[in-house]
Design a protein around this motif. Structure first.
Motif, PDB file in Angstrom:
ATOM      1  N   MET A  41       0.844  -1.195   0.000  1.00  0.00           N
ATOM      2  CA  MET A  41       0.000   0.000   0.000  1.00  0.00           C
ATOM      3  C   MET A  41       0.881   1.248   0.000  1.00  0.00           C
ATOM      4  O   MET A  41       1.832   1.328   0.773  1.00  0.00           O
ATOM      5  CB  MET A  41      -0.886   0.030   1.253  1.00  0.00           C
ATOM      6  N   TRP A  42       0.558   2.201  -0.880  1.00  0.00           N
ATOM      7  CA  TRP A  42       1.199   3.514  -0.847  1.00  0.00           C
ATOM      8  C   TRP A  42       0.150   4.518  -0.434  1.00  0.00           C
ATOM      9  O   TRP A  42      -0.873   4.673  -1.093  1.00  0.00           O
ATOM     10  CB  TRP A  42       1.798   3.883  -2.194  1.00  0.00           C
ATOM     11  N   ASP A  43       0.414   5.216   0.657  1.00  0.00           N
ATOM     12  CA  ASP A  43      -0.553   6.169   1.202  1.00  0.00           C
ATOM     13  C   ASP A  43      -0.413   7.576   0.623  1.00  0.00           C
ATOM     14  O   ASP A  43      -1.026   8.524   1.121  1.00  0.00           O
ATOM     15  CB  ASP A  43      -0.443   6.219   2.724  1.00  0.00           C
ATOM     16  N   GLY A  44       0.403   7.729  -0.425  1.00  0.00           N
ATOM     17  CA  GLY A  44       0.544   9.020  -1.087  1.00  0.00           C
ATOM     18  C   GLY A  44       1.519   9.956  -0.394  1.00  0.00           C
ATOM     19  O   GLY A  44       1.513  11.159  -0.659  1.00  0.00           O
ATOM     20  N   THR A  45       2.363   9.405   0.486  1.00  0.00           N
ATOM     21  CA  THR A  45       3.361  10.235   1.154  1.00  0.00           C
ATOM     22  C   THR A  45       4.756   9.878   0.665  1.00  0.00           C
ATOM     23  O   THR A  45       4.986   8.784   0.139  1.00  0.00           O
ATOM     24  CB  THR A  45       3.306  10.053   2.681  1.00  0.00           C
ATOM     25  N   ASP A  46       5.689  10.824   0.879  1.00  0.00           N
ATOM     26  CA  ASP A  46       7.073  10.559   0.507  1.00  0.00           C
ATOM     27  C   ASP A  46       7.794   9.876   1.664  1.00  0.00           C
ATOM     28  O   ASP A  46       7.177   9.542   2.683  1.00  0.00           O
ATOM     29  CB  ASP A  46       7.776  11.845   0.069  1.00  0.00           C
ATOM     30  N   ARG A  47       9.107   9.693   1.538  1.00  0.00           N
ATOM     31  CA  ARG A  47       9.865   8.970   2.566  1.00  0.00           C
ATOM     32  C   ARG A  47       9.940   9.724   3.890  1.00  0.00           C
ATOM     33  O   ARG A  47      10.271   9.146   4.918  1.00  0.00           O
ATOM     34  CB  ARG A  47      11.255   8.644   2.050  1.00  0.00           C
ATOM     35  N   LEU A  48       9.620  11.033   3.880  1.00  0.00           N
ATOM     36  CA  LEU A  48       9.605  11.821   5.101  1.00  0.00           C
ATOM     37  C   LEU A  48       8.214  11.930   5.719  1.00  0.00           C
ATOM     38  O   LEU A  48       8.023  12.587   6.727  1.00  0.00           O
ATOM     39  CB  LEU A  48      10.147  13.231   4.822  1.00  0.00           C
ATOM     40  N   GLY A  49       7.226  11.298   5.067  1.00  0.00           N
ATOM     41  CA  GLY A  49       5.857  11.337   5.560  1.00  0.00           C
ATOM     42  C   GLY A  49       5.056  12.527   5.069  1.00  0.00           C
ATOM     43  O   GLY A  49       3.916  12.718   5.494  1.00  0.00           O
ATOM     44  N   GLN A  50       5.643  13.329   4.184  1.00  0.00           N
ATOM     45  CA  GLN A  50       4.943  14.489   3.629  1.00  0.00           C
ATOM     46  C   GLN A  50       4.062  14.051   2.461  1.00  0.00           C
ATOM     47  O   GLN A  50       4.444  13.157   1.706  1.00  0.00           O
ATOM     48  CB  GLN A  50       5.955  15.532   3.145  1.00  0.00           C
ATOM     49  N   PRO A  51       2.906  14.673   2.281  1.00  0.00           N
ATOM     50  CA  PRO A  51       2.037  14.309   1.152  1.00  0.00           C
ATOM     51  C   PRO A  51       2.721  14.574  -0.190  1.00  0.00           C
ATOM     52  O   PRO A  51       3.325  15.639  -0.371  1.00  0.00           O
ATOM     53  CB  PRO A  51       0.820  15.209   1.316  1.00  0.00           C
ATOM     54  N   ALA A  52       2.637  13.613  -1.092  1.00  0.00           N
ATOM     55  CA  ALA A  52       3.161  13.783  -2.449  1.00  0.00           C
ATOM     56  C   ALA A  52       2.125  14.538  -3.269  1.00  0.00           C
ATOM     57  O   ALA A  52       0.919  14.471  -2.997  1.00  0.00           O
ATOM     58  CB  ALA A  52       3.450  12.426  -3.078  1.00  0.00           C
ATOM     59  N   ALA A  53       2.583  15.262  -4.259  1.00  0.00           N
ATOM     60  CA  ALA A  53       1.677  16.011  -5.133  1.00  0.00           C
ATOM     61  C   ALA A  53       0.863  15.058  -5.995  1.00  0.00           C
ATOM     62  O   ALA A  53       1.322  13.959  -6.328  1.00  0.00           O
ATOM     63  CB  ALA A  53       2.482  16.949  -6.023  1.00  0.00           C
ATOM     64  N   ALA A  54      -0.339  15.458  -6.342  1.00  0.00           N
ATOM     65  CA  ALA A  54      -1.149  14.669  -7.276  1.00  0.00           C
ATOM     66  C   ALA A  54      -0.424  14.625  -8.608  1.00  0.00           C
ATOM     67  O   ALA A  54       0.241  15.584  -8.997  1.00  0.00           O
ATOM     68  CB  ALA A  54      -2.525  15.294  -7.435  1.00  0.00           C
ATOM     69  N   GLY A  55      -0.522  13.499  -9.297  1.00  0.00           N
ATOM     70  CA  GLY A  55       0.122  13.389 -10.603  1.00  0.00           C
ATOM     71  C   GLY A  55       0.483  11.958 -10.934  1.00  0.00           C
ATOM     72  O   GLY A  55       0.033  11.014 -10.281  1.00  0.00           O
ATOM     73  N   VAL A  56       1.327  11.799 -11.938  1.00  0.00           N
ATOM     74  CA  VAL A  56       1.734  10.485 -12.417  1.00  0.00           C
ATOM     75  C   VAL A  56       3.058  10.095 -11.756  1.00  0.00           C
ATOM     76  O   VAL A  56       3.989  10.904 -11.696  1.00  0.00           O
ATOM     77  CB  VAL A  56       1.884  10.478 -13.954  1.00  0.00           C
ATOM     78  N   TYR A  57       3.114   8.874 -11.287  1.00  0.00           N
ATOM     79  CA  TYR A  57       4.310   8.327 -10.658  1.00  0.00           C
ATOM     80  C   TYR A  57       4.636   6.985 -11.314  1.00  0.00           C
ATOM     81  O   TYR A  57       3.810   6.414 -12.023  1.00  0.00           O
ATOM     82  CB  TYR A  57       4.097   8.132  -9.156  1.00  0.00           C
ATOM     83  N   ILE A  58       5.817   6.500 -11.057  1.00  0.00           N
ATOM     84  CA  ILE A  58       6.263   5.203 -11.576  1.00  0.00           C
ATOM     85  C   ILE A  58       6.602   4.331 -10.379  1.00  0.00           C
ATOM     86  O   ILE A  58       7.211   4.803  -9.413  1.00  0.00           O
ATOM     87  CB  ILE A  58       7.500   5.378 -12.478  1.00  0.00           C
TER      88      ILE A  58
END
Length: 76
Positions: A41-58
């Motif tokens: 599961m990816w909760d949409g946060t980065d490795r620091l726990g900050q929310p990642a921006a909406a968009g396309v990821y790989i």
């Protein structure tokens, strides 16, 4: 986001989320795993726990010699 994968044999597995510029966002899995079906599961946060921006990821799944790379869309 839910990522499902199957392992036919015991192997070291890494599952990493990258942005479209190739920067590592978060490591979801990095360990030796037994054969079977798994869910990460990816909760949409980065490795620091900050929310990642909406968009396309790989995301890239590495298991032994096998490498699978796919796109995912984070919608907020």
């Amino acid at each position: 986001t839910t990522i499902r994968y199957d392992l036919p044999q015991a192997t070291d597995v890494t599952l990493i989320i990258y942005d479209m510029l190739g920067r590592e966002i978060k490591v979801l899995v990095s360990k030796k795993m037994s054969p079977g079906s798994y869910t990460a599961m990816w909760d949409g946060t980065d490795r620091l726990g900050q929310p990642a921006a909406a968009g396309v990821y790989i995301y890239q799944l590495k298991s032994g010699d096998f490498i699978n790379t796919k796109k995912l869309v984070l919608v907020k």
